[in-house]
Every structure is written in C-alpha cells, then in structure tokens.
Write an enzyme that holds these catalytic residues in place. Structure first.
Site, mmCIF file in Angstrom:
data_model
loop_
_atom_site.group_PDB
_atom_site.id
_atom_site.type_symbol
_atom_site.label_atom_id
_atom_site.label_comp_id
_atom_site.label_asym_id
_atom_site.label_seq_id
_atom_site.Cartn_x
_atom_site.Cartn_y
_atom_site.Cartn_z
ATOM 1 N N GLY A 1 4.977 5.069 -2.053
ATOM 2 C CA GLY A 1 4.842 6.096 -3.086
ATOM 3 C C GLY A 1 6.019 5.977 -4.029
ATOM 4 C CB SER B 1 8.028 -0.978 -6.462
ATOM 5 O OG SER B 1 7.022 -1.354 -5.542
ATOM 6 C CG HIS B 2 3.109 2.556 -5.261
ATOM 7 N ND1 HIS B 2 3.039 2.290 -6.606
ATOM 8 C CD2 HIS B 2 2.248 3.588 -5.049
ATOM 9 C CE1 HIS B 2 2.169 3.110 -7.168
ATOM 10 N NE2 HIS B 2 1.675 3.904 -6.251
ATOM 11 C CB SER B 3 6.688 -1.344 -1.609
ATOM 12 O OG SER B 3 7.572 -2.097 -0.804
ATOM 13 C CB SER C 1 0.971 7.155 -8.901
ATOM 14 O OG SER C 1 1.327 6.374 -7.788
#
Lengths: 241, 216
Positions: free
Chosen positions: A48, A9-11, A75
């Site tokens: 990210g 995950s981005h987080s 992404s």
C-alpha cells in the site's frame, strides 16, 4: 545543489530496491523511498502507500533544487498527488508520469548532471518512449545489432566517429549513465548506434558489449566536444580497465 | 427534527460512528469487493477508521475542519488501497471548505460535502455512472444542497444526503464499472454493488446519526 527524487511504490522493497539501483548511477543525488504502508506493530510495511511516508520523503529529498516524485501504480499515484495537495501544492515538487524504473534511473542520472527540475522531469517522462530506437536490444551483453545512421545523412557541421568498446563490461548501466549525464548537459544532438546519446535508457537498450563498434554522429554547437567526450570515455574503458 | 449543532463534537462523533459501522460491515465490504475487486476494501477501511479512533484518543480537534483534517491525514496514511487517497482527499477538501468555523450551518455543510465530492472526482477521475464512490457522493451532494436551500437544519440535510447516498449505492448494482479495479471485469462487474459506493453510504449515514444526537 541537485534535484532530489522520491520513489513511491506499493511495496517497500520495490521502492528501496529502485533507490539502490538508481543511486548507483547518481551518487550525489538524494533519493528517498516511500514504499508500503506505515509499518505495523510487527515492524512490517504492508502493501500500500502512506501519505506520511511520502510527505516525509518529499521534505527530506529537497536540497533546494526541488523534488521529482515517481509513483508506481493507481493508488500510489493518487497518494503522491494527495501528498502534494496536503503540502499546499509547492511549485518545486512535481510528479512525473513515467515508467517507474526507467523514469527513476533516467531522472537520477539527469539530476546527477546538475539539471533543473524541469529537465529531470522530462528525462523521466521520456525515458521509455522507444519509438526511434530498438526495443529489443540488450539480451545479456551481446553485440548490438542496430543499423547505424548513414554517415552521409549527417548535415553540415556534423561530427562523427567510429569507436570500439574495449572494456569487458561494455556499455552497461554505469557507463551509459556517465555518457548520458555528461552529454545531457551539452548543446548537442547526438546519436550512438541510432539511439539518443543523451538518454541513459536508450543507451542501455543497445546492449553493446566489449568489441562493439559505436557509430557516433553529433551536431550542434557542442558536437565536437561531445564526440571527444565519448571517444575519451570509450578509449579509457570508462575507467574500468 | 432538531439535531445537534454541527460542531467539533459532532464531527468527532461522526468519525467514531463511522469507525463502528465500518467495523460492523467489514465482512460485507470484503464480500462486495471480492466479487468485483481485490477483496481488501473492508479490511483497509476498518484499519483506517480504527486508526482515526486511536488518534482521537490522543487529541481532540477543536473544530470540524480540524477533525476532517485529522481524518484525511490518517486515512491517507493507514488505508493503503485507493480508498485511502480518495476518502483522504474528500475529508481534506471538506476541511479546506469549512476552514476554522466552530459550527457549520446547513449551507456550509452542503458546501463541504460538495467539496469532498469534487475532491473524489478530481483524484479518481471517475464520473457519475462509472460504478464508483462518486455514484453515492453525487446524489448525496445534490440532495444536501436542495435540503439546505429549502431551509432544513444540519441534521435534516445530512439525513437527506445519507438517504440519497444509500439509493445511489443501490443504483450501482446494474452498472458496468468504468474505473478502478472492477473495470477490468467489464460487463461481469454488473450485478454487484460497488464497495466504495456502499462504504460511502455507510459513512454519510453515520454523519446523519451523529447529527441526530447518537453518540459513538
């Protein structure tokens, strides 16, 4: 030996939280989070994704039965794909194209049942396709309002039962996982109040609380055994009484 | 033009010059991305290339391929946004294409650039004209192939690639974005340069400068 899961995950918090959630229903599955970028000097992982985190998690999650990778958005999916490319495209590591939360929970439950990588991937990818069932179920533990399948519609060899939930929490996440996991390992087509009994997510959408009657209809070679299993679990209050 | 051999020293100089030029253009890339994206491209790229420079202070790759692989790994771990896996995949595919070669001849260079472009296309699923990095990379690859076929040396091949990438980036101005976050804006993305195409042009120009003998 069970399939392991990696949550990208981005987080960092989202990945960690989802691991926490899914692990509750899959205590023997290795679930690893790969969320956020590499921690900065302040020890905080910014929003990210990080190839290193993903690669480390993939290595750590593999107990020999392979690894299913789930990623949240854009992404993160690209980073997960790139990680698999960096690792040389191992056959026993695959990326699921699934809704993250539903997919991870369904995959974890299926992995807990001892299913192979292909089945675990399928569980993730079909976890959120509510074409056959209620989308707006479960609004906080109320009784389910779902049309049960007509008993007469059951074909030859079909087994059915009407079972009332007696545990105060009803068919919440853990019991749903127990049922779906056990039923998933059987050769059976089973519907509970109109939804697929082998799908933890669909069972949870029923939002079936205490006192709700479950209409169970099963067919297939394990039909009798499957209905017995549901009956035993329901009558035991899923071990919560 | 007689350039440097395209060896490990060139690859390292390319990466360091890229880091410098990305740092110089950090605000410009942020501005471009703020117009049609989320405004983080300059910061993300700067962080990623600064991390490459830091890694190069610890280890010295022995071949261009090793340098590209170092760049790939670092960008994919440090950039954060979509540019990380896209540039990372570009460098990774280039590394695979050149293998263990100590020096790249013009044909190998053109092949590496093509492999990088193909990696970006495969990873991002964008095509020419979608207003993305591909719009800088694709003309650069074509120009490099033509120059190499015409007998140009490595530095001249890179010069041709950089020039084509710069023109390709400028040509994204009127396009409507069909991939990436800018695509959410639809027609409103027209009239702005694509930040990824702009940074691609900067990085390919850095490769040409390194080949022409410029040190970081």
């Amino acid at each position: 030996m069970r399939v392991g899961l990696v949550i990208v995950s981005h987080s960092a918090q989202l990945a960690d939280g989802l691991v926490e959630l899914a692990a509750q229903m899959a205590p023997d599955v290795t679930l690893l989070a790969a969320g956020g970028m590499d921690a900065g000097p302040d020890g905080v992982s910014g929003i990210g994704t990080s190839l290193e985190k993903v690669m480390d998690a993939v290595s750590g999650a593999d107990a020999g039965a392979g690894v299913l990778v789930l990623a949240d958005l854009g992404s993160a999916v690209m980073t997960a794909e790139a990680a698999l490319e960096f690792l040389g495209g191992p056959e026993n590591v695959v990326l699921a194209h699934a809704a993250l939360v539903e997919g991870a929970v369904a995959a974890a439950v299926t992995a807990q049942s001892g299913a192979d990588l292909e089945l675990v991937k399928k569980a993730a990818e079909t976890a959120f396709t509510p074409v056959d069932g209620p989308v707006q179920g479960g609004t906080g533990g109320g009784t389910a309002v779902v049309d049960p399948p007509a008993p007469s519609g059951a074909g030859n060899g079909a087994v059915s039962a009407e079972l009332q939930l007696i545990n105060p929490m009803g068919l919440h996440a853990r019991p749903a996982a127990t049922l779906a996991g056990a039923l998933g390992a059987m050769d059976v087509d089973i519907e509970i109040n109109g939804v697929d009994g082998q799908s933890v997510m669909m069972l949870m959408t029923l939002g079936a609380g205490e006192g709700t009657t479950l209409s169970v209809t099963a067919s297939g070679s394990d039909a009798a055994r499957a209905v017995d299993l549901v009956r035993t679990e329901v009558e035991n209050g899923f071990g919560e009484l | 033009m007689v350039g440097q051999p395209l060896d490990a020293a060139w690859a390292i100089a390319w990466l360091k010059l890229s880091a410098a030029v990305v740092a110089e253009n950090r605000l410009r890339l942020i501005e471009l991305d703020r117009s049609i994206g989320d405004g983080d491209h300059g910061e993300n790229m700067d962080r990623g290339f600064a991390a490459i420079v830091a890694k190069l202070a610890e280890e010295t790759p022995a071949t261009p391929g090793a340098a590209f692989k170092l760049a790939a790994m670092t960008l994919m771990s440090k950039v954060g946004g979509a540019a990380g896996p896209l540039y990372g995949t570009a460098f990774l595919r280039a590394a695979t294409a050149v293998g263990e070669s100590a020096t790249l001849d013009p044909a190998a260079l053109a092949g590496a650039l093509a492999a990088a472009r193909d990696g970006v296309v495969a990873r991002g699923k964008a095509e020419l004209g979608d207003k993305t990095m591909v719009d800088a990379w694709s003309p650069a690859v074509d120009a490099a192939a033509s120059a190499a076929a015409a007998g140009a040396d490595g530095a001249a091949v890179l010069d041709a690639a950089a020039e084509a990438a710069e023109a390709g980036a400028v040509a994204t101005d009127p396009l409507t974005a069909r991939k990436g976050r800018a695509s959410y804006l639809g027609e409103r993305s027209a009239g702005h340069r694509d930040p990824g195409a702009a940074s691609s042009a900067l990085i390919l120009r850095a490769a040409a400068r390194a080949a022409a003998g410029e040190a970081a």
